[in-house]
Scaffold this motif. Sequence first.
Motif, PDB file in Angstrom:
ATOM      1  N   CYS A 112      24.588 -18.599  11.645  1.00  0.00           N
ATOM      2  CA  CYS A 112      23.742 -19.042  10.293  1.00  0.00           C
ATOM      3  C   CYS A 112      22.212 -19.266  10.159  1.00  0.00           C
ATOM      4  O   CYS A 112      21.328 -19.742   9.510  1.00  0.00           O
ATOM      5  N   GLY A 113      21.780 -18.077  11.081  1.00  0.00           N
ATOM      6  CA  GLY A 113      20.226 -17.717  11.595  1.00  0.00           C
ATOM      7  C   GLY A 113      18.979 -18.985  12.276  1.00  0.00           C
ATOM      8  O   GLY A 113      17.720 -18.903  11.815  1.00  0.00           O
ATOM      9  N   LYS A 114      19.646 -20.131  12.231  1.00  0.00           N
ATOM     10  CA  LYS A 114      19.162 -21.319  12.804  1.00  0.00           C
ATOM     11  C   LYS A 114      17.771 -20.190  14.472  1.00  0.00           C
ATOM     12  O   LYS A 114      19.057 -19.337  15.320  1.00  0.00           O
ATOM     13  N   ARG A 115      17.076 -20.864  14.486  1.00  0.00           N
ATOM     14  CA  ARG A 115      16.473 -20.616  15.638  1.00  0.00           C
ATOM     15  C   ARG A 115      16.199 -21.346  16.707  1.00  0.00           C
ATOM     16  O   ARG A 115      16.067 -22.575  16.437  1.00  0.00           O
ATOM     17  N   PHE A 116      15.563 -21.257  17.943  1.00  0.00           N
ATOM     18  CA  PHE A 116      15.421 -21.085  19.009  1.00  0.00           C
ATOM     19  C   PHE A 116      14.549 -21.711  19.805  1.00  0.00           C
ATOM     20  O   PHE A 116      14.440 -19.949  20.266  1.00  0.00           O
ATOM     21  N   THR A 117      13.778 -21.567  20.865  1.00  0.00           N
ATOM     22  CA  THR A 117      13.078 -21.296  21.625  1.00  0.00           C
ATOM     23  C   THR A 117      13.832 -20.688  22.881  1.00  0.00           C
ATOM     24  O   THR A 117      13.120 -20.366  24.048  1.00  0.00           O
ATOM     25  N   ALA A 118      15.049 -21.929  23.487  1.00  0.00           N
ATOM     26  CA  ALA A 118      15.508 -20.306  24.833  1.00  0.00           C
ATOM     27  C   ALA A 118      16.742 -20.251  23.956  1.00  0.00           C
ATOM     28  O   ALA A 118      17.594 -21.172  23.507  1.00  0.00           O
ATOM     29  N   SER A 119      17.345 -19.067  25.193  1.00  0.00           N
ATOM     30  CA  SER A 119      18.358 -18.728  25.155  1.00  0.00           C
ATOM     31  C   SER A 119      19.686 -19.685  25.157  1.00  0.00           C
ATOM     32  O   SER A 119      20.977 -19.311  24.754  1.00  0.00           O
TER      33      SER A 119
END
Length: 257
Positions: A112-119
């Motif tokens: 979906c392309g959503k981004r995150f700060t942590a893996s």
Amino acid sequence: MTVISTRSAAFMIDNLLSSSVNSKKKIIETEFASQTPDNYINNNRRKRKSWTCDVCGKMFDRPSLLSRHTRTHTGEKPHVCSTCGKAFSTSSSLNTHCRIHSGEKPHSCEVCGKRFTASSNLYYHRMTHTKKKPHKCSYCEKTFATPGDLRGHTHIHQGTWPFRCHQCSKGFSKQTNLKNHLLTHTGRKDHKCDICGKLFSLHCNLKSHQKLHRNMQNIHEQDEPTSTTNDITPNQFFSNKFSVDLLQLFSSVRSYS
């Protein structure tokens, strides 16, 4: 008295050395052959794990790992954020936290392309696409995608909420959730919708409200005539009629509010 020549003495020394090396080689080969691959790996691991925690007995193969583990017992947090002052036990945790201030989100979901700060957050987010919920509650039949969600749910059965509201005694699994809840007692509503002007105490409630505006806008755009009546299929006709009815209902509700 027998006299041995220099050549003969050298030959005898070579034979002794070669026989000694061969015997040691055979011993090593015999010991290696007697070990299964699993035993060989386990033995090597035991040799490497030479640093032991004095508190819980856990073993580590590096002193740096032991030092980091010890902080879980002492509560030491030497890594401090220069922006907000929050402290962490490891430098990696601090680096991940600093992305909250910088806005950096290097981990992206390929679906979906959503981004995150942590893996780790990306890992658990992926489960929302697969619908897998491998973590099952031992008290009821509910299942959860992440162990954190399961732990938060378990507080309902055990009554062991780590954070409680001092006004209504409502429990929460996270401190941030408690802080947001406290705003409902103060009556403050600092988050304003830029479309209709409605006020909200929590930013997350404002975002949910704004989604309603976007959905209604999408319905309105879909209902605009783009083709003749003869080109509309029966399914499209009923779908458009439902959208118009829903829009009229939403407008009437707003007029009475």
